[in-house]
Design an enzyme around this catalytic site. Sequence first.
Site, PDB file in Angstrom:
ATOM      1  CG  ASP A 238      -1.914   1.040   1.328  1.00 13.65           C
ATOM      2  OD1 ASP A 238      -2.850   0.980   0.522  1.00 13.65           O
ATOM      3  OD2 ASP A 238      -1.794   1.943   2.174  1.00 13.65           O
ATOM      4  CD  GLU A 290      15.336 -15.371   3.661  1.00 11.23           C
ATOM      5  OE1 GLU A 290      14.726 -15.923   4.606  1.00 11.23           O
ATOM      6  OE2 GLU A 290      15.947 -14.311   3.775  1.00 11.23           O
TER       7      GLU A 290
HETATM    8  C1  GLC Z   1      -4.191   3.063  -0.438  1.00  8.70           C
HETATM    9  C2  GLC Z   1      -5.449   2.239  -0.332  1.00  8.70           C
HETATM   10  C3  GLC Z   1      -6.579   3.143   0.074  1.00  8.70           C
HETATM   11  C4  GLC Z   1      -6.252   3.757   1.415  1.00  8.70           C
HETATM   12  C5  GLC Z   1      -4.909   4.464   1.366  1.00  8.70           C
HETATM   13  C6  GLC Z   1      -4.418   4.788   2.738  1.00  8.70           C
HETATM   14  O1  GLC Z   1      -4.241   3.985  -1.452  1.00  8.70           O
HETATM   15  O2  GLC Z   1      -5.674   1.579  -1.542  1.00  8.70           O
HETATM   16  O3  GLC Z   1      -7.791   2.485   0.121  1.00  8.70           O
HETATM   17  O4  GLC Z   1      -7.231   4.682   1.785  1.00  8.70           O
HETATM   18  O5  GLC Z   1      -3.929   3.628   0.796  1.00  8.70           O
HETATM   19  O6  GLC Z   1      -4.015   3.614   3.398  1.00  8.70           O
END
Ligand code: GLC
Length: 584
Positions: A238, A290
């Site tokens: 993310d 790994e």
């Molecule tokens: C990413 C996720 C989104 C979230 C953001 C903050 O973009 O896809 O849904 O709000 O990160 O974590």
Amino acid sequence: MSLPVDAASASDSQNEAVSPYALQPVLHEPSAGDQWWRRAVIYQIYPRSFKDSTGSGMGDLAGITAELPRIATLGVDAIWLSPFFPSPQKDAGYDVSDYRGVDPLFGTMDDAKTLISTAKSFGIRIIIDIVPNHCSNEHALFKAALAAEPGSAERAMFHFADGSGEGGNTPPNNWFSLFGGSGWTRVPAADGTPGQYYFHLFDATQPDFNWRNPAVQEEFEKTLRFWLDAGAGGFRIDVAHAMFKKHGMPNWGGAPDGTPRPGFPFAEAPMFGQPELHQVFARWREICEEYPGEPVLCSEANVRPLTRLADWVAPGQMHQSFNFDYLRTLWDRDALAGVIGDSLEAFDTVDAPTTWVLSNHDVSRHATRFGLDGVALDLGDGIGPRDPQPDTTLGLARARAATVFMLGLPGGAYLYQGEELGLGDHTTLEDRYRQDPTFLRSNGERTGRDGCRVPIPWVHDAPAYGFSPTGDTWLPQPGNWAAFSRDLQDDDPASTLNLYRKALALRSELGLGLGSLAFFANPGLPEVLAIRNSDTIIVLNLSGAPVPLPAGDPLLFSDANGAKLAAMGMLGANAAAWLRATDG
Ligand code: GLC
């Protein structure tokens, strides 16, 4: 990138019978590598909206496990699961309070393990969503930081700083929150007076980690190993582009609300794309290597241009990165050809696959976007009842064609739950139901992403369309979703569900994911995009009228009125078709 057009136009004018399609030189050759992730089709499940097994109104892990046989009929290689970890759910789970657990909302650790092992028995890998940029303000590390003194080791896990100006009453710098407003929130000092600020790129409940601190790096290495030990097939990372902040956290030169100004493009903001990221990715790649089964790393990286994104998937870095330029492309032939050509050129320089994607939980679904002619929606901004409404019939026709076309491209692809049913957004969701912090932090100025996150329909005549046994749903569903329900689509040969199944099966049979790409020039057909991938010709008609198909190449399949029109050598409006190249 522009396509050469002269070859076809010259021959056209001399000879009417000549095909309007002229094959151009091969632009992309297959990689020598044939690892699974180079061609993988990965299905995103947003757990809270997939299937509720308990009747709470919230989807859960047991619901996903129970539906694995149906997911398997789609023919995908892996499932990416959006976060299901313990979380106060201020950002639908992207505010994690424990990276190595399961939120009781979604089940237990045993449920997670059962899901991983059952998926494996269907040949499906489970990709875990790791959120390394920030955690929840209820994470033990952040609570410890709040309780500790300025300058302590606990605070050094995050970005705490004294305010500037008189009395330190102004935030330390002008950085913004992507959800709206300042990126800094002030906390009380031990004596109750106003104290330091901490930085959060998203909601105030999502404090950013300080990735320059090796202790943060160690924490996440443990988390990766935890899930790899549990059998995970890899990670979606993310907001990977924001993990490191520029040394000294200097003011950014764009507007305080985060909008770019000339000379300060968004991608150059000092909280994005810092070079130190790459050492961390290299370490994560080593960790993945790994483990057996080639676990994959896929970055959510809002990095531009594509030539720069290629650094993210260079040898020894991540395996994949979502191609958001492709997702952002409007229903426009030249723009689409341009982004495909640029993507393949950029990713070929590092021998990485391109990872095509049209929808996810952060953007309006493509069936909705393509029903709004010429409207470029910002990522993260959906459609509400006061906005112009999409033409849903047009949107669905184009969405089906767009997917059929995308699945013909060489590389990997991501699908978002519900798109295989032809779902668009809930575009008339009333404000009182909205839960996205984007909506809440902007005081409703931005609609936010709830519309694309609505629980999906399974059974046309059951409460909540079969999503939950009680009929409860954490967001209300649109009233017209019965026709989109999975049960009605299952045996209907013309359904969107069966279109996806057919395309995925044929894509795999023809080896298109590991294929090549050459464009056709077809200047007489300015709204038609045609490519050749190995021995398959893929034609997308973006116009509102039928167009001729390349002559003499038998139809493999098409998304609309295929057989009838194809018998006349034609492809319908807003449709796509695959043909077998007769010289193949
Ligand atoms: C990413 C996720 C989104 C979230 C953001 C903050 O973009 O896809 O849904 O709000 O990160 O974590």
